[in-house]
Design an enzyme around this catalytic site. Structure first.
Site, PDB file in Angstrom:
ATOM      1  N   HIS A 159      15.243  -3.461 -16.812  1.00 11.57           N
ATOM      2  CA  HIS A 159      16.656  -3.102 -16.634  1.00 11.57           C
ATOM      3  C   HIS A 159      17.198  -2.415 -17.885  1.00 11.57           C
ATOM      4  CE1 HIS A 159      20.874  -4.279 -15.220  1.00 11.57           C
ATOM      5  NE2 HIS A 159      21.070  -4.007 -16.502  1.00 11.57           N
ATOM      6  N   GLU A 160      16.919  -3.016 -19.031  1.00  8.20           N
ATOM      7  CA  GLU A 160      17.467  -2.465 -20.278  1.00  8.20           C
ATOM      8  C   GLU A 160      16.817  -1.127 -20.635  1.00  8.20           C
ATOM      9  OE1 GLU A 160      20.094  -3.579 -21.458  1.00  8.20           O
ATOM     10  OE2 GLU A 160      20.159  -5.467 -20.365  1.00  8.20           O
ATOM     11  N   HIS A 164      18.636   1.586 -18.821  1.00  8.87           N
ATOM     12  CA  HIS A 164      19.901   2.001 -19.434  1.00  8.87           C
ATOM     13  C   HIS A 164      19.644   3.076 -20.490  1.00  8.87           C
ATOM     14  CE1 HIS A 164      22.772  -0.488 -17.486  1.00  8.87           C
ATOM     15  NE2 HIS A 164      22.368  -1.640 -17.999  1.00  8.87           N
ATOM     16  N   HIS A 169      26.576  -0.249 -13.691  1.00  7.46           N
ATOM     17  CA  HIS A 169      25.704  -1.002 -12.795  1.00  7.46           C
ATOM     18  C   HIS A 169      26.164  -0.763 -11.356  1.00  7.46           C
ATOM     19  CE1 HIS A 169      25.527  -3.243 -16.647  1.00  7.46           C
ATOM     20  NE2 HIS A 169      24.250  -3.397 -16.327  1.00  7.46           N
TER      21      HIS A 169
END
Length: 635
Positions: A213-214, A217, A319
């Site tokens: 997920h990170e 980003h 998100h």
């Protein structure tokens, strides 16, 4: 336990205009057809992690997370060595002939998040004077050898920063430098929070998903990058001003995107308790995202994919909306079973920097084919309409958590679960009051009740949880993990957790166990985890050492088995064969047979309790209610 996610990019800290050593028009014309290559660079703090955590991060989590995105995304490959730009003092700089020059001086250190970029990765310090003249490389500042064989450099630290203590953050990340030709991020950072890294096997999946997920980003899903997205021909989707950059949004501290990327959509009649209110939602409206959203929900009128509008800075806008995309991994908090769906891969393609390998997409069942009412209206309106027509309100629910607990199964049957509807200490904002009436709740108090996940607009849904005793976690409710097996003295329903287990519903009767002198009933009931296999067109459920074959959906399997000195009694409800067995048969192409009655020759095993004397009166039994678990925490 819910983990909040945040995008850590700060527009004023990002260094742009990194020259990749080739003419910009050459890079723009090149096809995005080469697998993304990510280079990991560890700060010294990573090596200071305790041995178990370092081994987990170094040997499993980071390599697997990087490998996933390297397989999922392709880029336009630049043949030159990457040398990052040095940061300028006070962020003051000039652009000259596709090169970046600092005004008067470069900063002593160039940081990427918490990590200092080594001189070997940096271009020489280039400066101009106050008027933008006399530009060139500073003496004594040689260019480093740079980085070969990579398209993105990911700097990783492991420091327990102040930010780590907010919302039990496990990690946070952002990009820190962008290349000049197409604005693609080419360097980013992640900080892992040492105190919040859990090494238990059942938490590994969550940790891995968090790191993936990170990384995303930093690669593109960021409020600080929306304004730099480009179309398939490499043209900016957001207009640029004289300095070549989009306008700065001072409030967001990010470059302001155009409505070709994100658009505000007005919902004039958003149903809430007692009436309706107007609501504006922000939608990602890039072409592939819009196409995927319409297809996923089966809603041709859907404007795009809704973005989160709650949470702190770094959560909202960065998100997917939790109410609409619950377990998509790029929502703002991890709750259960995170997946990276076609929606997220479509967004990465719509940046203009990548081409996606959709075979890497994981199936998102939440909201699939539920139509425009689900995707475009409040969960209250969805639940009210479904109730009125006698249909299931899934994936939402309306059962308040109370004693005795009535557990259920998640939609994919991966976990024992509960409806996360509960009473809040304060009345919810009008926008998030989703009930006119609730069973077992006094009239007038409905405004205090909502789901436990605020980012999901307090819409209640079925969610896995952890069992706790005296505020200590005893076990989880995910069927896959052996560690979640109940103690043998408390395993009233003869559950078995493990790699081959799924959640099976019980009837609305408590399981009981008998000895020759006692009767004990399991206070909480509703579902449990059991091993199964698929063969001969049927679903077969294993309880203890016996197999019970399902011949029809909702068939009731009466269980009466001796175990650990007790006779256990209960009933399992057969799920649809297709729900668990599709693609799981040993013979390729084998499918579930149609439902039928149980053949006469099939006899399910039943044990009998043999005692020294017959006990015929109910008063001859001692009734013991088990209060094994004192509390539950929804994840």
């Amino acid at each position: 336990m819910n983990f909040l996610f945040a995008d850590g990019a700060d527009a004023l800290q990002v260094v742009r205009g990194v020259n990749l050593g080739e003419p910009h028009h050459v890079i723009r014309k090149r096809a995005a057809d080469q697998p993304l290559r990510i280079l990991l660079y560890y700060d010294i703090s990573v090596y200071r992690l305790d041995e178990e955590k370092f081994e987990l991060i170094n040997n499993t989590v980071l390599p697997e997370a990087v490998r996933f995105w390297e397989n999922a995304l392709m880029v336009r490959r630049a043949g030159a060595t990457i040398r990052l730009n040095r940061k300028c003092e006070n962020n003051q700089l000039f652009y000259r002939r596709d090169e970046v020059y600092c005004k008067n001086a470069c900063s002593e250190r160039t940081m990427c998040g918490e990590v200092e970029v080594p001189d070997e990765h940096l271009e020489a310090c280039r400066t101009c004077n106050d008027t933008g003249q006399d530009c060139g490389a500073q003496p004594g500042s040689p260019r480093g050898p740079g980085i070969d064989g990579a398209d993105f450099i990911f700097y990783v630290s492991a420091m327990q920063t102040e930010r780590c203590n907010k919302g039990q953050t496990v990690a946070y990340a952002a990009h820190c430098q962008q290349e000049a030709a197409l604005d693609r991020p080419i360097a980013g950072h992640a900080n892992l929070c040492p105190d919040n890294i859990v090494t238990k096997r059942q938490e590994l999946e969550t940790l891995l998903s968090t790191v993936k997920h990170e990384i995303l980003h930093a690669l593109g899903f960021s409020v600080s990058l929306y304004a730099f997205y480009r179309d398939q021909d490499g043209n900016p989707l957001t207009p640029r001003v004289e300095n070549g950059k989009p306008l700065l949004n001072e409030k967001l501290q990010a470059r302001q995107w155009s409505d070709r990327v994100i658009r505000s959509v007005h919902r004039p009649d958003w149903k809430v308790r007692g009436g309706s209110v107007p609501r504006d939602v922000l939608m990602m409206v890039t072409p592939r995202v819009t196409e995927e959203a319409r297809r996923h929900f089966n809603c041709p009128d859907l404007e795009g994919a809704e973005l989160e509008d709650q949470g702190d800075e770094g959560t909202s806008l960065t998100h997917w909306e939790k109410r609409v995309f619950e377990n998509e991994a790029m929502t703002g908090t991890h709750t259960q079973n995170p997946v990276y769906s076609r929606m997220t891969l479509a967004l990465m393609e719509d940046t203009g920097w990548y081409r996606a390998n959709y075979s890497m997409a994981q199936p998102l069942r939440w909201g699939r084919n539920l139509g425009c009412d689900f995707a475009m209206k409040s969960c209250k309106e969805w639940m009210d309409k479904r109730h009125a027509s006698g249909e299931s309100i899934a994936p939402f629910c309306s059962k308040v958590k109370r004693d005795p607990l009535e557990t259920e199964c998640t939609a994919d049957r991966s976990s024992v679960a509960l409806c996360n509807l509960l009473e809040h200490t304060e009345q919810l904002p009008k926008m998030f009051q989703n009930f006119d009436e609730i069973a077992h709740v006094p009239s007038g108090l409905e405004g205090f009740y909502g789901g436990s996940v605020s980012l999901a607009d307090y819409c209640p849904y079925i969610q896995e949880f952890t069992w706790r005793s005296k505020n200590v976690v005893v076990r989880g409710s995910h069927c896959r993990y052996f560690e979640n097996n109940p103690h043998k003295d408390k395993n009233f329903a003869l559950e078995k957790y493990g790699d081959e287990s799924k959640c099976i519903l019980h009837t609305n009767k408590m399981w009981e166990e008998r000895s020759c002198t006692q009767l004990r009933q399991w206070q909480h009931w509703g579902s449990g985890c059991y091993e199964y296999h698929c063969a001969d067109g049927r679903l077969h459920i294993h309880v203890e050492n016996y197999t019970f074959t399902c011949y029809a959906e909702n068939q009731k399997l009466t269980i009466q088995l001796l175990s650990n000195g007790w006779l256990h009694n209960g009933v399992l409800i057969c799920p649809p064969c297709s729900k668990l067995c599709e693609g799981m048969f040993e013979i390729p192409g084998e499918k579930c047979l149609p439902d039928s009655t149980v053949p006469p020759h099939v006899k399910y095993h039943k044990d009998e309790l043999v005692c020294g004397q017959s006990i015929t009166k109910p008063l001859g039994w001692m009734l013991i209610l088990s209060f094994f678990i004192s509390a539950l925490v929804l994840r």
